[in-house]
Design an enzyme around this catalytic site. Structure first.
Site, PDB file in Angstrom:
ATOM      1  N   HIS A 105       0.545   7.527   3.845  1.00 38.44           N
ATOM      2  CA  HIS A 105       1.154   7.350   2.521  1.00 38.44           C
ATOM      3  C   HIS A 105       0.852   8.480   1.537  1.00 38.44           C
ATOM      4  CE1 HIS A 105       2.855   3.646   3.730  1.00 38.44           C
ATOM      5  NE2 HIS A 105       1.880   2.810   3.415  1.00 38.44           N
ATOM      6  N   HIS A 179       6.950   0.685  -2.243  1.00 39.25           N
ATOM      7  CA  HIS A 179       6.091  -0.205  -1.476  1.00 39.25           C
ATOM      8  C   HIS A 179       5.895  -1.566  -2.167  1.00 39.25           C
ATOM      9  CE1 HIS A 179       2.954  -1.266   1.371  1.00 39.25           C
ATOM     10  NE2 HIS A 179       3.031  -0.095   1.953  1.00 39.25           N
ATOM     11  N   GLU A 313      10.132  -1.309   3.437  1.00 39.78           N
ATOM     12  CA  GLU A 313      10.028   0.085   3.017  1.00 39.78           C
ATOM     13  C   GLU A 313      11.144   0.908   3.653  1.00 39.78           C
ATOM     14  OE1 GLU A 313       5.902   1.237   3.997  1.00 39.78           O
ATOM     15  OE2 GLU A 313       5.565  -0.897   4.141  1.00 39.78           O
TER      16      GLU A 313
END
Ligand code: FUC
Length: 349
Positions: A105, A179, A313
């Site tokens: 991420h 997210h 996502e």
């Protein structure tokens, strides 16, 4: 459409601002200039009762201390990059390894942990917040200076649209997502196991023990990964399928979307009567049933626990840089990265 702002604390001497977009029906979205975090979405149930349908916090400190990316924009690259290294045009790049040896991420301080420039924008029938962030060359190990714009639009028909745009001055990687952890029960009063998910996806990516794609795409037919006719998220938690067990009992998998901009992802909670329709131009979506959501903190007064939210996502496939057969996430100077995902909230009645 009404837009209001409120202070939401301070970070490194900079004010954190909460923007609330509210339409005539009373539907509301609140977001921060920190990580473009969506803290709250107030959506009606089948009886017209407005409750929050995403996991979030009321204090900036909680986002900094605990947040498993609640509501945030993830970048530069969403998901995992094996060993935090990749090559581009013969040059090797090293990224922070923030999950074992994996880069996850966007690293230690990706887009989700930055203060963005923000302003209110309006157009016919919609109001929004525009966020801008310039990520300097080499930030979190990535090449190129990236100028990013993220816009959240709300319309009168309870549709939230997220539009991402990015440009670079050197070849780089870019794959951005949001997210949010959805929980349609309202104020997280139940977990998401009885949410029904329907997805137009025939294939998903097999993962290894580090949750990285092996490169194999598996057929969903005859497995708990077949959402084409709808199924309870619970199926994947109770499942004995090796892929469900591997990710901590549930889903943490990239799915290849077989259609775009055509009701390809639909999430419903029969008990509240809430329904969310997600449409995107992205080739894939990572379905994460918050299997790893634990910690000594609360969300809306309730202790966090696995399966309290579900993330959808939308993005290009993870670790694409190591899998030439996946759609490329390389962005070159002169190109414009563009991605749009639309979240329509409605009810079953
Ligand atoms: C998702 C998952 C990860 C991780 C993170 C918070 O995207 O793929 O496993 O737990 O979010």
């Amino acid at each position: 459409m009404k837009v209001t702002t409120a202070p939401f604390g301070e970070l490194d001497g900079q004010p954190v601002i909460a923007y609330t977009l509210k339409n005539r029906q009373g539907f509301e979205v609140t977001c921060l200039n920190y990580g473009c975090i969506i803290t709250r979405i107030m959506a009606p149930d089948a009886d017209g009762r407005f409750e929050n349908v995403v996991l979030g916090f009321e204090r900036i400190e909680d986002y900094i201390e605990h947040s498993p990316y609640f509501g945030a924009v993830i970048g530069r690259v969403a998901g995992r990059i094996k060993d935090g290294r990749f090559e581009l045009d013969g040059e090797a790049f090293h990224l922070p390894q923030n999950e074992g040896t994996t880069h996850l991420h966007g690293g230690n301080k990706g887009f989700s942990r930055r203060i963005w420039n923000s302003k209110i924008i309006k157009k016919e029938g919609a109001a929004g917040v525009e966020f801008r962030y310039t990520s300097p060359d080499g930030e979190e190990g990535y090449p190129g200076r990236v100028d990013m714009t993220v816009v959240y639009w709300l319309t009168e028909d309870n549709v939230l649209t997220i539009a991402y745009e990015g440009v670079t001055d050197r070849p780089t990687l870019l794959n951005v997502t949001n997210h949010s952890y959805f929980n349609l029960s309202g104020d997280a009063k139940r977990d998401v196991l009885r949410h029904v998910l329907t997805m137009k996806s025939d294939r998903f990516l097999e993962l290894d023990a580090s949750l990285l794609p092996t490169g194999r795409m598996l057929d969903v037919a005859g497995t708990p990964f077949d959402f084409r006719a709808g199924r309870y998220l619970e199926d994947g938690v109770k499942s004995t399928h090796e892929q469900n067990r591997l990710v901590g009992h549930g889903y943490d998998h990239p799915f290849v979307l077989s259609e775009n901009r055509n009701r390809e992802i639909v999430l419903t909670d029969e008990e509240s009567g809430r329904k969310l329709i997600v449409e995107t131009d992205e080739p894939g979506v990572v379905l994460y049933t918050s299997n790893q959501l634990k910690g000594d903190f609360k969300v809306w007064g309730k202790p966090v626990r696995p399966y309290l939210g579900v993330c959808l996502e939308t993005q290009h496939l993870p670790d694409a840089v190591h899998h030439p057969e996946f759609p490329s996430i390389v962005l070159t100077p002169g190109e414009i990265y563009r991605s749009t995902t639309r979240y329509a909230f409605c009810t079953l009645k």
